[in-house]
Design an enzyme around this catalytic site. Structure first.
Site, PDB file in Angstrom:
ATOM      1  N   CYS A  16     -18.521  -1.950 -17.713  1.00 35.34           N
ATOM      2  CA  CYS A  16     -18.092  -1.723 -16.435  1.00 35.34           C
ATOM      3  C   CYS A  16     -19.198  -2.758 -15.579  1.00 35.34           C
ATOM      4  CB  CYS A  16     -18.768  -0.470 -15.773  1.00 35.34           C
ATOM      5  SG  CYS A  16     -18.800   0.164 -14.371  1.00 35.34           S
ATOM      6  N   CYS A  38     -13.125   2.444 -14.972  1.00 36.46           N
ATOM      7  CA  CYS A  38     -13.509   3.858 -14.880  1.00 36.46           C
ATOM      8  C   CYS A  38     -12.487   4.758 -14.484  1.00 36.46           C
ATOM      9  CB  CYS A  38     -13.897   4.191 -13.198  1.00 36.46           C
ATOM     10  SG  CYS A  38     -15.207   5.287 -12.849  1.00 36.46           S
ATOM     11  N   GLU A  56       0.385  -1.070  -0.118  1.00 36.96           N
ATOM     12  CA  GLU A  56       0.266   0.174   0.065  1.00 36.96           C
ATOM     13  C   GLU A  56       0.636   1.416   0.245  1.00 36.96           C
ATOM     14  OE1 GLU A  56      -2.842   0.290  -0.566  1.00 36.96           O
ATOM     15  OE2 GLU A  56      -3.330  -2.084  -0.590  1.00 36.96           O
ATOM     16  N   CYS A  78     -16.985   2.428 -19.929  1.00 38.28           N
ATOM     17  CA  CYS A  78     -18.673   2.310 -18.970  1.00 38.28           C
ATOM     18  C   CYS A  78     -19.389   0.635 -19.706  1.00 38.28           C
ATOM     19  CB  CYS A  78     -19.803   3.836 -19.761  1.00 38.28           C
ATOM     20  SG  CYS A  78     -18.794   4.846 -18.823  1.00 38.28           S
ATOM     21  N   CYS A 117     -24.789   3.412 -11.750  1.00 38.74           N
ATOM     22  CA  CYS A 117     -24.448   4.646 -12.456  1.00 38.74           C
ATOM     23  C   CYS A 117     -25.242   6.163 -12.779  1.00 38.74           C
ATOM     24  CB  CYS A 117     -23.520   3.838 -13.766  1.00 38.74           C
ATOM     25  SG  CYS A 117     -21.883   5.660 -13.315  1.00 38.74           S
TER      26      CYS A 117
HETATM   27 FE1  SF4 Z   1     -17.526   4.631 -14.065  1.00 39.89          FE
HETATM   28 FE2  SF4 Z   1     -19.892   4.709 -14.302  1.00 39.89          FE
HETATM   29 FE3  SF4 Z   1     -18.420   4.491 -16.653  1.00 39.89          FE
HETATM   30 FE4  SF4 Z   1     -18.885   2.041 -14.716  1.00 39.89          FE
HETATM   31  S1  SF4 Z   1     -20.716   3.007 -15.490  1.00 39.89           S
HETATM   32  S2  SF4 Z   1     -16.944   2.722 -16.066  1.00 39.89           S
HETATM   33  S3  SF4 Z   1     -18.460   4.084 -12.781  1.00 39.89           S
HETATM   34  S4  SF4 Z   1     -18.769   5.939 -15.154  1.00 39.89           S
END
Ligand code: SF4
Length: 442
Positions: free
Chosen positions: A250, A240, A58, A247, A256
């Site tokens: 995602c 992200c 970390e 997206c 989101c």
């Molecule tokens: Fe980021 Fe939302 Fe796109 Fe997912 S959907 S990558 S959380 S901006």
């Protein structure tokens, strides 16, 4: 107390929060990167060793990309696989260390510690923030000498008892190593949460950071907190991402709100909450009214930061003093920086910060005086050869090194009058704890 933020910025529906956790963890189980500290944390039965392995990773990851850290991490863990090994290292130096008395490198009353610091610094030098390596070693000594070798067992105690361990690192160690259900907030988490919940107020402000910690603590999965935190950070690091987030791939896209707004051109409806339409003006988490949603940016409207302060502009004269070593190879004089402040304890060519308006002749004179203090002998300003300028950007300083060289002939093979300083070959220079800026200068 501040009023709670409007519900559109929270995870107020427990069923939605649960679905988000499930989706994120399922994605993490399939896609997580195979990293040495994850392997160690998963396989190590001893809680102290586990915590140490996570702690080192970390601290390194706070500064540097994963790909760079892996090699440093493996070398560090090979050299000091446990807290005890790191603390023990000073003992070994002391036994083998006739050369550390009297210590030529430090005014410290503890020459043993000084040499160990040098060793820690050398391993850490390519990673950036040098003082963190040093503090890690000091904290390890504290655990061994004052806490009977046992790492504190909660995020609160880790932060309270270990120097250099802040709220983020404490949360990461406690959740990953001990399974404590505590959240973490780092740059990746800030980005993901701000997008998930359309948080457009300055994400570096203490008020917003506090809210994000509340959210992270509320959202963290109770049964797999370490995996959940790593999944959230991994999502920020790989999907992200700051520019061009993926997206479509995602795992939490259906939760989101930034994506919803991008696709539908308006904020997501929030069931059973009457304030979503009123979340304009005065909301502590919305973008300021002067900087409304910019449709050309899409989800990258979030997060937002106050404009950065301009970096400080500095000029420093530095001199590469060169002599012929005993085998004819060139040797260079390097001196050690003070043990606190910028680049603490690192080695450099003798250097002198310059006032902004100095003419070249005055620069030379000032540098010659400075060199005289190191060498104990007069140095003629006219002998200094101007080589060029090297620009190096530190996070908050725009530094220009004005580089001079001074080759010394055999009759002038000076020995430095002041400590800590030493002559090194080019190979020794690169192995020493010198900053990247000095490597550029050479
Ligand atoms: Fe980021 Fe939302 Fe796109 Fe997912 S959907 S990558 S959380 S901006």
């Amino acid at each position: 107390a501040a009023a709670p933020p409007p519900a559109r910025h929270l995870f107020s529906d427990p069923a939605e929060a649960e679905a988000l956790r499930r989706n994120l963890l399922a994605w993490y189980d399939k896609r997580k990167r195979d990293l040495p500290w994850r392997r160690l944390a998963a396989a190590e039965p001893d809680a102290d060793r586990r915590a140490y392995a996570v702690w080192v990773s970390e601290i390194m990851l706070q500064q540097t990309q994963v790909a760079t850290v892996i090699d440093y991490y493996n070398r560090w863990m090979q050299k000091w696989p446990t807290l005890q090994a790191l603390a023990q290292a000073s003992l070994e130096v002391s036994i083998a260390g006739a050369r550390c008395s009297p210590c030529p490198h430090s005014s410290s009353s503890n020459p043993v510690l000084c040499l160990l610091r040098q060793e820690v610094n050398e391993l850490w030098a390519g990673l950036g923030y040098y003082s963190r390596g040093k503090r890690l070693q000091e904290a390890a000594r504290k655990v061994v000498s004052e806490l009977a070798g046992q790492m504190p067992r909660t995020a609160e105690d880790l932060q309270k008892l270990l120097p250099g361990v802040g709220r983020y690192t404490a949360g990461a160690i406690a959740s990953i190593s001990y399974g404590q259900a505590t959240g973490v907030v780092d740059g990746n988490v800030i980005r993901v949460l701000c997008r998930l919940r359309c948080i457009g107020a300055d994400s570096s402000s203490p008020a917003v950071i506090d809210r994000l910690w509340d959210m992270a603590n509320a959202l963290v999965d109770r049964s797999r907190p370490g995996d959940f935190n790593q999944a959230l950070m991994e999502l920020g690091a790989t999907v992200c991402v700051p520019k061009g987030p993926l997206c479509g791939e995602c795992p939490v896209k259906q939760h989101c709100r930034a994506r919803h707004r991008k696709l539908f051109g308006k904020p997501a409806p929030v069931p059973d909450v009457e304030d979503c339409g009123k979340c304009v003006g005065g909301c502590p988490l919305c973008p300021p009214a002067t900087e409304p949603w910019d449709s050309s940016l899409g989800v990258t409207n979030f997060p937002r930061k106050a404009p950065k302060k301009q970096p400080r502009v500095m000029r420093t004269a530095t001199c590469v003093l060169e002599r012929r070593g005993c085998h004819g190879a060139p040797e260079y004089l390097i001196v050690q920086r003070p043990s606190s402040g910028l680049l603490a304890g690192l080695w450099e060519f003798p250097s002198l910060p310059l006032a902004q308006d100095l003419q070249e002749e005055q620069q030379r004179e000032a540098l010659a005086d400075h060199l005289q203090a190191w060498l104990g002998q007069p140095v003629a300003a006219g002998d200094l050869q101007f080589v060029g300028e090297v620009v190096h950007i530190f996070s908050h300083i725009h530094q220009t090194y004005v580089v001079y060289s001074l080759p010394l002939d055999g009759g002038m093979a000076l020995d430095p009058a002041s400590s800590p300083s030493r002559w090194v070959t080019e190979e020794e220079f690169h192995a020493a704890a010198v900053s990247t800026a000095m490597k550029k200068v050479l």
